[in-house]
Design a protein around this motif. Sequence first.
Motif, PDB file in Angstrom:
ATOM      1  N   GLY A 375       0.833  -1.191   0.000  1.00 55.74           N
ATOM      2  CA  GLY A 375       0.000   0.000   0.000  1.00 55.74           C
ATOM      3  C   GLY A 375       0.872   1.246   0.000  1.00 55.74           C
ATOM      4  O   GLY A 375       1.764   1.407  -0.835  1.00 55.74           O
ATOM      5  N   ASN A 376       0.626   2.128   0.968  1.00 49.42           N
ATOM      6  CA  ASN A 376       1.429   3.345   1.084  1.00 49.42           C
ATOM      7  C   ASN A 376       2.644   3.173   1.980  1.00 49.42           C
ATOM      8  O   ASN A 376       3.416   4.112   2.170  1.00 49.42           O
ATOM      9  CB  ASN A 376       0.561   4.496   1.624  1.00 49.42           C
ATOM     10  CG  ASN A 376      -0.542   4.876   0.662  1.00 49.42           C
ATOM     11  OD1 ASN A 376      -0.349   4.839  -0.555  1.00 49.42           O
ATOM     12  ND2 ASN A 376      -1.704   5.243   1.182  1.00 49.42           N
ATOM     13  N   ILE A 377       2.807   1.969   2.524  1.00 50.27           N
ATOM     14  CA  ILE A 377       3.944   1.704   3.408  1.00 50.27           C
ATOM     15  C   ILE A 377       5.114   1.212   2.581  1.00 50.27           C
ATOM     16  O   ILE A 377       4.999   0.231   1.835  1.00 50.27           O
ATOM     17  CB  ILE A 377       3.575   0.650   4.473  1.00 50.27           C
ATOM     18  CG1 ILE A 377       2.393   1.134   5.309  1.00 50.27           C
ATOM     19  CG2 ILE A 377       4.780   0.347   5.351  1.00 50.27           C
ATOM     20  CD1 ILE A 377       1.878   0.092   6.286  1.00 50.27           C
ATOM     21  N   ALA A 378       6.235   1.884   2.695  1.00 49.74           N
ATOM     22  CA  ALA A 378       7.445   1.501   1.958  1.00 49.74           C
ATOM     23  C   ALA A 378       8.619   1.423   2.925  1.00 49.74           C
ATOM     24  O   ALA A 378       8.815   2.308   3.764  1.00 49.74           O
ATOM     25  CB  ALA A 378       7.738   2.509   0.851  1.00 49.74           C
ATOM     26  N   LEU A 379       9.360   0.344   2.810  1.00 51.30           N
ATOM     27  CA  LEU A 379      10.559   0.158   3.629  1.00 51.30           C
ATOM     28  C   LEU A 379      11.726  -0.149   2.711  1.00 51.30           C
ATOM     29  O   LEU A 379      11.563  -0.816   1.686  1.00 51.30           O
ATOM     30  CB  LEU A 379      10.368  -1.002   4.612  1.00 51.30           C
ATOM     31  CG  LEU A 379       9.169  -0.926   5.571  1.00 51.30           C
ATOM     32  CD1 LEU A 379       9.034  -2.232   6.348  1.00 51.30           C
ATOM     33  CD2 LEU A 379       9.320   0.251   6.524  1.00 51.30           C
ATOM     34  N   THR A 380      12.896   0.322   3.078  1.00 55.54           N
ATOM     35  CA  THR A 380      14.095   0.042   2.293  1.00 55.54           C
ATOM     36  C   THR A 380      15.257  -0.276   3.232  1.00 55.54           C
ATOM     37  O   THR A 380      15.204   0.021   4.433  1.00 55.54           O
ATOM     38  CB  THR A 380      14.477   1.249   1.405  1.00 55.54           C
ATOM     39  OG1 THR A 380      14.615   2.417   2.226  1.00 55.54           O
ATOM     40  CG2 THR A 380      13.426   1.503   0.336  1.00 55.54           C
ATOM     41  N   GLY A 381      16.291  -0.882   2.656  1.00 56.52           N
ATOM     42  CA  GLY A 381      17.494  -1.157   3.433  1.00 56.52           C
ATOM     43  C   GLY A 381      17.393  -2.416   4.266  1.00 56.52           C
ATOM     44  O   GLY A 381      16.755  -3.402   3.884  1.00 56.52           O
ATOM     45  N   LEU A 382      17.979  -2.376   5.457  1.00 52.83           N
ATOM     46  CA  LEU A 382      18.106  -3.571   6.300  1.00 52.83           C
ATOM     47  C   LEU A 382      16.755  -4.103   6.762  1.00 52.83           C
ATOM     48  O   LEU A 382      16.508  -5.304   6.742  1.00 52.83           O
ATOM     49  CB  LEU A 382      18.990  -3.256   7.514  1.00 52.83           C
ATOM     50  CG  LEU A 382      19.233  -4.419   8.491  1.00 52.83           C
ATOM     51  CD1 LEU A 382      19.965  -5.557   7.795  1.00 52.83           C
ATOM     52  CD2 LEU A 382      20.029  -3.938   9.710  1.00 52.83           C
TER      53      LEU A 382
END
Length: 462
Positions: A375-382
């Motif tokens: 949805g509108n939740i975005a995570l990046t990296g570790l």
Amino acid sequence: MPRILIVGGGYAGFYTAWKLEKLLGRGEAEVTLVDPLPYMTYQPFLPEVAAGEIEPRHVVVGLRRHLKRTTVIAGKITGISHATKTATITPIAGDDTFEQGYDQIVVTAGAVSRTFPIPGIADNAIGLKTIEEAVAIRDRLTSNFDKASVLPAGPERDRLLTVVVVGGGFAGIEVFAELRAYASSLLKQYPTLTFDDTHFHLIEAMGRIMPEVSQKTSEWVLADLAKKGAFVHLDTQVKGAVDGVVELSTGENLPTDLIIWTAGVMANPTVVRGSDLPVEERGRIRTRPDLRVGTDEDIVEGAWAAGDVSAVPDLSGGGVGGFCVPNAQHAVRQGKLMAKNIVAVLRGEEPKQYFHKNLGAVAGLGLYNGAFQSGNIALTGLIAWFAHRGYHGLAMPTWERKFRVVGDWMQNFLHGREVVSLEAVQQPRAAFEEFAARPRPAAPAADAPAPVEKKAEPVAAK
């Protein structure tokens, strides 16, 4: 007993058979699965296999080991005559085909790499749909490091250390990022090579990568790849790949020894073209929301389809063109529901419609790096990398396989990934043949003395 024939042992086929074994009573139905391979491959782990993070055998699930009450036939379905409810099976050994009758047929033949008639691609590129392809990619890149380490700087060394990936979807981006990270780790073992000697190029015909995530997340991935020395060519097409030289629409040429094609898939043409089941314009079997073959107005009784080979309407409204996208998330859930619906029909009950709203997308981009979108939740990296491993670790079928995969991750954390190429396994008899004693050729026969001609003696006159 009713005879259920499952065509294909991929996600949808395996999960259908696995669930049927749990739902069907003893003697309620006879289940047969046909596939030329003895295992189901968990394809989301193929980039990690290519990068040496998971042992290849740990991402495949043995059909005979886990399907105890299903008859498994090693062969291909090369024809389906639903009018007579028979399927033509070509076994993997021998040339004789045979007919298999059925009462219910389940078509889950999956998809194959979709290519275009670009010169050189069929001869020089490799896909990423099978475990064999992932292993070959890993071995080729590792062997190329061995070869390049003894060569002086120049065009040949650059060619060996250049990797070109075609396609900027999830599969392409994941294998591209994983191989970039793998190559960086290999450099520690090769003091004669430097980071600048390695060249990674991804070619994407569209103006962005990873359409499953937001534009912002896509741009983050591009920036992250750029920091790692990987080049992404957007709005660029491959015009040719003759003799391993990738010719781009921009006029640039990239000599390489490893071309990986991930630019799309298509429904298994062998099964689709060889059947009399209805097919839609993109070459997939036309399927209803309840996973029966047909349309809202016309049901093909006794025929079911799911997974990448089928055009299943996406009732959540999130599919491309109104249909479910070809991914593991849908195939697994469709397989489970299809087993329930088949049992319901056998018992005189109504089947249920398939409804699944996309949970999001998660990608591994090398060790300790990833991208996640829901949805509108975005995570990046570790944190996204942990989400990637957590999701796929849980999604891997059977506890036995989960433990093996998690064990590989723990071993890599403690000891580092394996960096040995086994490319020679593709010619396993080479070492034996090189030194094997062979019978000496027979000595030529000695020349026999020429026969002495006898003169005819005169006959005495009477």
